[in-house]
Design an enzyme around this catalytic site. Sequence first.
Site, mmCIF file in Angstrom:
data_model
loop_
_atom_site.group_PDB
_atom_site.id
_atom_site.type_symbol
_atom_site.label_atom_id
_atom_site.label_comp_id
_atom_site.label_asym_id
_atom_site.label_seq_id
_atom_site.Cartn_x
_atom_site.Cartn_y
_atom_site.Cartn_z
ATOM 1 N N ASN A 140 0.850 -1.174 0.000
ATOM 2 C CA ASN A 140 0.000 0.000 0.000
ATOM 3 C C ASN A 140 0.893 1.234 0.000
ATOM 4 O O ASN A 140 1.734 1.393 0.877
ATOM 5 C CB ASN A 140 -0.909 -0.036 1.237
ATOM 6 C CG ASN A 140 -1.938 1.056 1.245
ATOM 7 O OD1 ASN A 140 -1.603 2.229 1.175
ATOM 8 N ND2 ASN A 140 -3.200 0.678 1.351
ATOM 9 N N HIS A 184 -3.412 0.478 -3.626
ATOM 10 C CA HIS A 184 -3.522 -0.522 -2.570
ATOM 11 C C HIS A 184 -2.456 -1.586 -2.830
ATOM 12 O O HIS A 184 -1.904 -1.685 -3.928
ATOM 13 C CB HIS A 184 -4.909 -1.150 -2.581
ATOM 14 C CG HIS A 184 -5.981 -0.246 -2.065
ATOM 15 N ND1 HIS A 184 -7.133 -0.716 -1.486
ATOM 16 C CD2 HIS A 184 -6.080 1.104 -2.038
ATOM 17 C CE1 HIS A 184 -7.899 0.289 -1.121
ATOM 18 N NE2 HIS A 184 -7.278 1.407 -1.453
ATOM 19 N N GLU A 228 -2.637 -4.822 -3.232
ATOM 20 C CA GLU A 228 -2.969 -5.786 -4.289
ATOM 21 C C GLU A 228 -2.818 -5.168 -5.674
ATOM 22 O O GLU A 228 -2.315 -5.816 -6.598
ATOM 23 C CB GLU A 228 -4.397 -6.315 -4.098
ATOM 24 C CG GLU A 228 -4.596 -7.103 -2.820
ATOM 25 C CD GLU A 228 -4.975 -6.257 -1.614
ATOM 26 O OE1 GLU A 228 -5.461 -6.829 -0.617
ATOM 27 O OE2 GLU A 228 -4.779 -5.010 -1.639
ATOM 28 N N SER A 280 -7.379 -9.128 4.496
ATOM 29 C CA SER A 280 -8.526 -9.435 3.639
ATOM 30 C C SER A 280 -8.734 -8.294 2.647
ATOM 31 O O SER A 280 -8.761 -7.122 3.039
ATOM 32 C CB SER A 280 -9.778 -9.604 4.509
ATOM 33 O OG SER A 280 -10.915 -9.848 3.710
ATOM 34 N N CYS A 312 -10.109 -5.422 0.352
ATOM 35 C CA CYS A 312 -11.273 -4.540 0.357
ATOM 36 C C CYS A 312 -12.097 -4.822 -0.905
ATOM 37 O O CYS A 312 -11.726 -5.627 -1.751
ATOM 38 C CB CYS A 312 -10.814 -3.083 0.402
ATOM 39 S SG CYS A 312 -10.001 -2.535 -1.128
ATOM 40 N N CYS A 335 -10.105 -4.162 -4.184
ATOM 41 C CA CYS A 335 -9.139 -5.214 -4.512
ATOM 42 C C CYS A 335 -9.833 -6.554 -4.777
ATOM 43 O O CYS A 335 -9.368 -7.339 -5.611
ATOM 44 C CB CYS A 335 -8.092 -5.320 -3.416
ATOM 45 S SG CYS A 335 -7.121 -3.795 -3.278
ATOM 46 N N ASP A 339 -8.063 5.355 4.550
ATOM 47 C CA ASP A 339 -7.756 4.288 3.602
ATOM 48 C C ASP A 339 -8.926 3.333 3.431
ATOM 49 O O ASP A 339 -9.247 2.922 2.328
ATOM 50 C CB ASP A 339 -6.514 3.493 4.057
ATOM 51 C CG ASP A 339 -6.096 2.448 3.042
ATOM 52 O OD1 ASP A 339 -5.673 2.851 1.948
ATOM 53 O OD2 ASP A 339 -6.229 1.260 3.336
#
Length: 159
Positions: free
Chosen positions: A55, A66, A68, A91, A93, A96, A156
Amino acid sequence: MAVSHPKRPPLERDLAIAMLSTAYDEAVLGRDEGGIPIGAALFHRDGTLLGAGHNRRVQEGDASVHAETDAFRKAGRRRDYPDCVMVTTLSPCWYCSGLVRQFNIGCVVIGESTNFEGGHGWLEELGVEVIILDDDACTNLLGRFIADHPEVWHEDIGL
């Protein structure tokens, strides 16, 4: 908890744990740069690293960076993704999770879902293999950040 693709066996847990170490190292790098400590990596199911990132919203002033998406962009272009594994310390969001769905990434390995439970349940419903490792190091790294910087975390995650 894991749902496997009907044409292939589930990802081995030991391989998932090994893959998570790359994402965790990225999260630490993000923290050390003054950002949010979330890391990710995109692998082929055979364990070949395709790209890793973290991130960088704070560092770049860009809400779309982010972990990912950073790992995905660094992996470069591929024809298809069903044999890929997105590994993330947290996990994913909805943004993503949408990336995983859009590109048909076959498996998601999650370090923890204690600090935030994103869209991994939705991904499971769609047939994506989801492995949650409940890794204490991932939980503690982000938990400390949230306690120390709640305003950045809420920005975020959109709370």
